[in-house]
Design an enzyme around this catalytic site. Structure first.
Site, short mmCIF file in Angstrom:
data_model
loop_
_atom_site.label_atom_id
_atom_site.label_comp_id
_atom_site.label_asym_id
_atom_site.label_seq_id
_atom_site.Cartn_x
_atom_site.Cartn_y
_atom_site.Cartn_z
N LYS A 1 0.84 -1.21 0.00
CA LYS A 1 0.00 0.00 0.00
C LYS A 1 0.87 1.25 0.00
CE LYS A 1 -3.91 -2.40 2.07
NZ LYS A 1 -4.70 -2.76 3.25
N GLN B 1 -4.83 -1.58 9.37
CA GLN B 1 -4.78 -2.91 8.76
C GLN B 1 -5.43 -3.94 9.70
OE1 GLN B 1 -3.82 -3.41 5.67
NE2 GLN B 1 -4.08 -5.61 5.69
N ASP C 1 -11.11 2.91 3.62
CA ASP C 1 -11.50 1.49 3.52
C ASP C 1 -13.02 1.36 3.40
OD1 ASP C 1 -9.61 -0.58 3.52
OD2 ASP C 1 -9.15 -0.29 5.65
N1 GUN Z 1 -7.12 -6.86 5.82
C1 GUN Z 1 -7.45 -7.60 4.74
N2 GUN Z 1 -8.03 -6.83 3.80
C2 GUN Z 1 -8.06 -5.58 4.31
C3 GUN Z 1 -8.54 -4.35 3.81
O1 GUN Z 1 -9.08 -4.23 2.70
N3 GUN Z 1 -8.38 -3.29 4.64
C4 GUN Z 1 -7.82 -3.39 5.86
N4 GUN Z 1 -7.72 -2.28 6.61
N5 GUN Z 1 -7.38 -4.52 6.35
C5 GUN Z 1 -7.49 -5.61 5.57
#
Ligand code: GUN
Length: 283
Positions: free
Chosen positions: A53, A97, A120
């Site tokens: 990311k 995350q 998100d």
């Molecule tokens: N863990 C797995 N997929 C995601 C996601 O799309 N966003 C976040 N914040 N954590 C994740």
């Protein structure tokens, strides 16, 4: 043989466009989109996602902040960090995350991210908007799937769409996006009585259950479009999806590979949401 939907290539095209739009926006306003990603603990898969990311942000010309907090971080410490990021005007998107270590209250953490920085789209306010079809931010993975379908000129309208998996992150919002695109949507899960009978009805089959190679050729209709959201590690260390690629690709008309299908699109949509948040912040 199915057409392979090349998520890597489509993501690169969309990211180049985001980069161009971000540069245009920065030239007009002096604002560089900024994303903060918070990771608590040492989960190896999460660390890879978070690194990717950050790299994607930098490649798109965004500001990227990664906050690494130790496993034993308390709720107060994490909420304090989120307050700091909330007040930082150079940060337009905040992402924590998941999964979080067990002692932390995930729901309370997600609610502490202000909806306007919730790239998100996990905050209840944004979740509610998704239900209503009034999007501020599109949930990244389902939005990435819709973008893949658009790029491949696969029309959802009137089609039988089957989503396997009902998670808050993928399955539920995926069903809503397909419904808003006028698909006829069925959501299956672990208690579904005859799963194969339902999946065989699908013109468009989206699988997000987290079980390696679970959907096999006999569960898929001839000519179906199969979207594999899974990302599992086999005993031999290789990455694999939720779809048994070898037996399904001979039945499907189009299929996403793992890796290189949905994965690259998720981060792409995160960049899109961060740019949207930055634009909204100057309105
Ligand atoms: N863990 C797995 N997929 C995601 C996601 O799309 N966003 C976040 N914040 N954590 C994740």
């Amino acid at each position: 043989m199915a057409k392979i939907i090349d998520g890597k290539k489509i993501a690169a095209e969309v990211r180049a466009d985001i980069k161009r739009r971000a540069a245009e926006f920065a030239a007009e306003t002096g604002v560089v989109p900024g994303l903060a990603v918070v990771i608590v603990g040492e989960d190896p898969a999460s660390k890879v996602y978070v690194r990717n990311k950050g790299l994607a942000c930098v490649e798109a010309g965004f500001k990227s902040v990664t906050v690494e907090m130790p496993e034993e971080t308390t709720m107060d410490e994490l909420l304090g960090k989120l307050e700091e990021l909330k007040a930082d005007s150079t940060i337009h998107g905040i992402l924590v995350q998941l999964p979080l270590p067990r002692h932390l209250d995930e729901k309370a953490v997600l609610e502490a991210i202000p909806p306007e920085k919730d790239v998100d789209a996990f905050h209840v306010v944004n979740t509610g908007k998704i239900m209503l079809g009034e999007y501020s931010f599109l949930p990244c993975t389902p939005a990435g799937v819709m973008e893949l379908l658009r790029h491949e000129n696969i029309d959802v309208c009137g089609k039988e769409c089957v989503v396997v998996g009902r998670s808050n992150i993928v399955g539920k919002p995926m069903a809503m996006l397909l419904l808003h695109a006028n698909g006829t949507v069925t959501v299956c899960h672990s208690r579904t009585r005859d799963l194969a009978e339902v999946t065989r009805r699908a013109d468009i089959l989206v699988v997000a259950i987290g079980k390696a190679d679970f959907i096999t050729g006999d569960m898929v209709k001839e000519g179906a479009v199969v979207i594999d959201v899974g990302m599992n590690r086999r005993a031999d260390g290789k990455l694999t999806g939720d779809v048994d690629y070898a037996s399904v690709e001979v039945k499907a008309s189009a299929i996403t590979p793992v890796p290189g299908g949905v994965g690259p699109m998720t981060i792409t949509m995160l960049l899109e949401n961060t740019l949207t948040a930055a634009k909204e912040s100057v309105k």
